[in-house]
Design a protein around this motif. Structure first.
Motif, PDB file in Angstrom:
ATOM      1  N   LYS A  99     -12.197 -44.354   9.821  1.00 28.88           N
ATOM      2  CA  LYS A  99     -12.129 -43.207  10.709  1.00 28.88           C
ATOM      3  C   LYS A  99     -13.076 -43.462  11.886  1.00 28.88           C
ATOM      4  N   ILE A 100     -12.617 -43.139  13.077  1.00 24.78           N
ATOM      5  CA  ILE A 100     -13.389 -43.415  14.289  1.00 24.78           C
ATOM      6  C   ILE A 100     -13.636 -42.104  15.024  1.00 24.78           C
ATOM      7  N   SER A 101     -14.895 -41.848  15.333  1.00 25.57           N
ATOM      8  CA  SER A 101     -15.238 -40.644  16.089  1.00 25.57           C
ATOM      9  C   SER A 101     -14.650 -40.715  17.496  1.00 25.57           C
TER      10      SER A 101
ATOM     11  N   ASP B 213      -3.493 -40.420  15.233  1.00 26.15           N
ATOM     12  CA  ASP B 213      -3.444 -39.248  14.351  1.00 26.15           C
ATOM     13  C   ASP B 213      -4.182 -39.480  13.038  1.00 26.15           C
ATOM     14  N   ILE B 214      -4.205 -40.717  12.590  1.00 31.99           N
ATOM     15  CA  ILE B 214      -4.829 -41.030  11.306  1.00 31.99           C
ATOM     16  C   ILE B 214      -6.269 -41.499  11.473  1.00 31.99           C
ATOM     17  N   HIS B 215      -6.513 -42.344  12.467  1.00 31.68           N
ATOM     18  CA  HIS B 215      -7.784 -43.061  12.528  1.00 31.68           C
ATOM     19  C   HIS B 215      -8.834 -42.425  13.446  1.00 31.68           C
ATOM     20  N   ILE B 216      -8.430 -41.533  14.310  1.00 28.64           N
ATOM     21  CA  ILE B 216      -9.407 -40.889  15.203  1.00 28.64           C
ATOM     22  C   ILE B 216      -9.668 -39.483  14.696  1.00 28.64           C
ATOM     23  N   CYS B 217     -10.915 -39.203  14.316  1.00 34.58           N
ATOM     24  CA  CYS B 217     -11.233 -37.880  13.818  1.00 34.58           C
ATOM     25  C   CYS B 217     -12.731 -37.654  13.859  1.00 34.58           C
ATOM     26  N   ARG B 218     -13.082 -36.415  14.079  1.00 33.30           N
ATOM     27  CA  ARG B 218     -14.497 -36.053  14.187  1.00 33.30           C
ATOM     28  C   ARG B 218     -15.166 -36.216  12.819  1.00 33.30           C
ATOM     29  N   PRO B 219     -16.323 -36.897  12.770  1.00 28.62           N
ATOM     30  CA  PRO B 219     -16.977 -37.146  11.474  1.00 28.62           C
ATOM     31  C   PRO B 219     -17.427 -35.851  10.820  1.00 28.62           C
TER      32      PRO B 219
ATOM     33  N   ALA C 198     -22.152 -52.296  20.069  1.00 22.74           N
ATOM     34  CA  ALA C 198     -22.846 -51.913  18.841  1.00 22.74           C
ATOM     35  C   ALA C 198     -22.133 -50.723  18.224  1.00 22.74           C
ATOM     36  N   LEU C 199     -21.842 -50.834  16.930  1.00 19.48           N
ATOM     37  CA  LEU C 199     -21.152 -49.765  16.209  1.00 19.48           C
ATOM     38  C   LEU C 199     -22.000 -49.317  15.035  1.00 19.48           C
ATOM     39  N   TRP C 200     -22.180 -48.007  14.897  1.00 20.27           N
ATOM     40  CA  TRP C 200     -22.857 -47.422  13.742  1.00 20.27           C
ATOM     41  C   TRP C 200     -21.793 -46.861  12.807  1.00 20.27           C
ATOM     42  N   ILE C 201     -21.859 -47.247  11.551  1.00 18.64           N
ATOM     43  CA  ILE C 201     -20.808 -46.936  10.588  1.00 18.64           C
ATOM     44  C   ILE C 201     -21.441 -46.389   9.310  1.00 18.64           C
ATOM     45  N   ALA C 202     -20.949 -45.248   8.865  1.00 17.68           N
ATOM     46  CA  ALA C 202     -21.415 -44.655   7.604  1.00 17.68           C
ATOM     47  C   ALA C 202     -20.332 -44.829   6.553  1.00 17.68           C
ATOM     48  N   LEU C 203     -20.730 -45.258   5.370  1.00 20.13           N
ATOM     49  CA  LEU C 203     -19.780 -45.506   4.298  1.00 20.13           C
ATOM     50  C   LEU C 203     -19.838 -44.363   3.288  1.00 20.13           C
ATOM     51  N   ALA C 204     -18.728 -43.626   3.179  1.00 21.34           N
ATOM     52  CA  ALA C 204     -18.634 -42.501   2.256  1.00 21.34           C
ATOM     53  C   ALA C 204     -18.442 -43.002   0.829  1.00 21.34           C
ATOM     54  N   PRO C 205     -18.720 -42.141  -0.166  1.00 24.70           N
ATOM     55  CA  PRO C 205     -18.567 -42.561  -1.568  1.00 24.70           C
ATOM     56  C   PRO C 205     -17.155 -43.004  -1.925  1.00 24.70           C
ATOM     57  N   ASP C 206     -16.139 -42.473  -1.241  1.00 23.90           N
ATOM     58  CA  ASP C 206     -14.764 -42.862  -1.558  1.00 23.90           C
ATOM     59  C   ASP C 206     -14.349 -44.154  -0.865  1.00 23.90           C
ATOM     60  N   GLY C 207     -15.294 -44.806  -0.163  1.00 25.07           N
ATOM     61  CA  GLY C 207     -14.989 -46.061   0.509  1.00 25.07           C
ATOM     62  C   GLY C 207     -14.526 -45.915   1.939  1.00 25.07           C
ATOM     63  N   THR C 208     -14.455 -44.696   2.454  1.00 28.97           N
ATOM     64  CA  THR C 208     -14.064 -44.486   3.845  1.00 28.97           C
ATOM     65  C   THR C 208     -15.234 -44.834   4.771  1.00 28.97           C
ATOM     66  N   ALA C 209     -14.945 -45.659   5.766  1.00 30.54           N
ATOM     67  CA  ALA C 209     -15.950 -46.044   6.752  1.00 30.54           C
ATOM     68  C   ALA C 209     -15.785 -45.169   7.989  1.00 30.54           C
ATOM     69  N   TRP C 210     -16.849 -44.475   8.350  1.00 35.35           N
ATOM     70  CA  TRP C 210     -16.837 -43.579   9.509  1.00 35.35           C
ATOM     71  C   TRP C 210     -17.617 -44.234  10.649  1.00 35.35           C
ATOM     72  N   VAL C 211     -16.908 -44.645  11.701  1.00 35.27           N
ATOM     73  CA  VAL C 211     -17.571 -45.188  12.886  1.00 35.27           C
ATOM     74  C   VAL C 211     -17.977 -43.986  13.731  1.00 35.27           C
ATOM     75  N   TYR C 212     -19.272 -43.701  13.767  1.00 34.00           N
ATOM     76  CA  TYR C 212     -19.700 -42.436  14.355  1.00 34.00           C
ATOM     77  C   TYR C 212     -20.459 -42.571  15.668  1.00 34.00           C
ATOM     78  N   ARG C 213     -20.793 -43.799  16.069  1.00 37.30           N
ATOM     79  CA  ARG C 213     -21.521 -43.978  17.343  1.00 37.30           C
ATOM     80  C   ARG C 213     -21.262 -45.375  17.869  1.00 37.30           C
ATOM     81  N   GLU C 214     -21.282 -45.523  19.189  1.00 38.48           N
ATOM     82  CA  GLU C 214     -21.172 -46.845  19.787  1.00 38.48           C
ATOM     83  C   GLU C 214     -22.090 -46.952  20.998  1.00 38.48           C
ATOM     84  N   VAL C 215     -22.512 -48.172  21.272  1.00 40.54           N
ATOM     85  CA  VAL C 215     -23.137 -48.536  22.546  1.00 40.54           C
ATOM     86  C   VAL C 215     -22.318 -49.674  23.110  1.00 40.54           C
ATOM     87  N   TYR C 216     -21.940 -49.558  24.358  1.00 39.55           N
ATOM     88  CA  TYR C 216     -21.061 -50.552  24.985  1.00 39.55           C
ATOM     89  C   TYR C 216     -21.586 -50.754  26.401  1.00 39.55           C
ATOM     90  N   GLN C 217     -22.329 -51.822  26.616  1.00 38.99           N
ATOM     91  CA  GLN C 217     -23.031 -51.986  27.891  1.00 38.99           C
ATOM     92  C   GLN C 217     -23.162 -53.468  28.223  1.00 38.99           C
TER      93      GLN C 217
END
Length: 434
Positions: free
Chosen positions: A364-366, A231-237, A259-278
């Motif tokens: 936050k994880i997409s 409820d807290i950590h999974i959310c659409r970016p 591989a994880l792509w992560i965007a860092l918001a100004p408030d310090g929140t890290a958004w994991v918005y893409r992955e490759v897992y192969q």
């Protein structure tokens, strides 16, 4: 003989699925349903063979065997203490067995069963389970089934969750599998005879209560990241502006590229918005997979790789990051120490209340990052060092390791890890946790 069962127990007994799991909260009447179902099957199919398993014999003796001695009519069959076997008048057999060590399954290698029943399935490893599946065979035309019951938690929690909970809709059979959730409130007989049972479950610690009272599968004994909450950590970016710093963190081996792509918001929140897992990719193929995943419009501020990928091979003089660089991917060395890295992940996961009073976290994880979502909450603490995570099952470690490289290297405010101040930082992490 009159047998009384609950509605959920009746669903379990009537299930014709190839594999049926009756699982969830404690007190749901799962073991009783197993024994009743086994007896009815034995009576319906003459000369049938069934195996009922627990992980250890003491568990078996004080629960299933003891209950069967009071439940099964003596005029229908006899129980042999030496071979732990019920033999019925129609020549059907119900055998009680156990697999204390992983290789104990080999003692069943020449056996044939129509039904194998696992009581507390999460106490078994996936190897034990799949090996014993091969013992379900025969030419008598009888149904061939696995019937399992369990609570969340135990050494097999992860694979049981992946095999049944994550892929099945409760009560709906799919691909020969059926999951029936168990709740203590379903067991009306227990509620009438012991109404204080729920109150005793309420006294458990928060994690155990959620697993045993509510049948929650995202919490289990020994879980390392108890902070994780869908409820807290999974959310659409959100729409992420170009000026947000974007990072790529990888864990690489021939067994898996995570591989994880992560965007860092100004408030310090890290958004994991893409992955490759192969799996099965050589370095050049891994580089190609990464390049294909990235869009031409985004700028990656920094790419992070674990220290071992910087080691040069003696025969070639090149490292893994050298080969990545030949394909246009340039990596910086991530902070690779495990315990400080895991503590940093915990800091990102730690819930807090924002200015609006909403409970949130700095990670936050997409929903698109399915493998990170699947594996991160499944990591268990190392039995010998609870400050670290267990290395097994190894398949669970890849995506969390990639996240660890990011979290240990980039603080929530975007300050990078300073290798020159490493000893000081490690001391600060350990001091803070104490």
């Amino acid at each position: 003989m009159e047998l009384s069962v609950t509605r959920r127990q009746l669903e379990f007994i009537r299930s014709t699925a190839r594999e049926t799991l009756f699982g969830g909260a404690a007190g749901g009447g799962k073991s009783y349903a197993q024994l009743i179902d086994a007896l009815l099957f034995a009576m319906k199919y003459p000369a049938s063979r069934q195996l009922i398993l627990r992980r250890t014999f003491p568990e078996l003796k004080r629960s299933l065997i003891q209950v069967s001695l009071t439940l099964y009519p003596k005029e229908w069959g006899t129980y042999g203490e030496s071979n732990h076997l019920w033999t019925f008048r129609n020549k059907s057999l119900i055998e009680f067995g156990f697999c204390d060590s992983e290789n104990d399954v080999t003692k069943y290698q020449s056996a044939e069963y129509d039904v194998i029943r696992f009581d507390e399935l999460t106490h078994f490893t996936e190897f034990q389970f799949t090996y014993l599946l091969s013992r379900i065979r025969g030419t008598n035309g009888y149904p061939k089934q696995v019937k399992a019951s369990t609570n969340p938690g135990g050494v097999g929690h992860s694979w049981v969750k992946s095999r049944y909970i994550d892929v099945l809709t409760p009560g709906e059979e799919k691909d020969g599998k059926l999951f029936l959730p168990a709740k203590v409130q379903d067991n009306t007989f227990l509620m009438r005879s012991d109404p204080e049972y729920v109150e005793r479950l309420q006294l458990l610690d928060a994690r155990s209560k959620k697993a045993l009272l509510y049948g929650r599968w995202d919490l289990f004994e020994g879980q390392y990241f108890e902070e994780f909450s869908p409820d807290i950590h999974i959310c659409r970016p959100p729409d992420m502006p170009d000026w947000w710093r974007r990072y790529l963190a990888i864990d690489y081996g021939l067994d898996m590229l995570a591989a994880l792509w992560i965007a860092l918001a100004p408030d310090g929140t890290a958004w994991v918005y893409r992955e490759v897992y192969q799996s099965g990719l050589i370095i050049s193929e891994a580089a190609e997979a990464i390049c294909q995943a990235e869009t031409g419009e985004e700028t990656i501020f920094q790419r992070l790789a674990p220290p071992d990928l910087f080691n040069r091979r003696q025969e070639t003089g090149r490292s893994a990051v050298d080969i990545f660089a030949e394909h246009g991917l340039f990596f910086d060395k991530a902070m690779g120490e495990r315990i400080p890295g895991w503590y940093a992940v915990k800091e990102y996961l730690h819930p807090y209340f924002d200015e609006q009073g909403i409970r949130t976290a700095r990670l936050k994880i997409s929903p698109a990052c399915k493998n990170l979502i699947r594996t991160l909450p499944m990591l268990a603490a190392d039995a010998k060092n609870p400050n670290d995570t267990a290395n097994t099952p190894h398949e669970l470690t890849h995506a969390p390791d990639a996240l660890r490289y990011f979290a240990g290297t980039i603080r929530p405010e975007g300050t990078p890890w300073n290798p020159d101040a490493y000893d000081k930082e490690v001391g600060a992490f350990l001091s803070y946790q104490r």
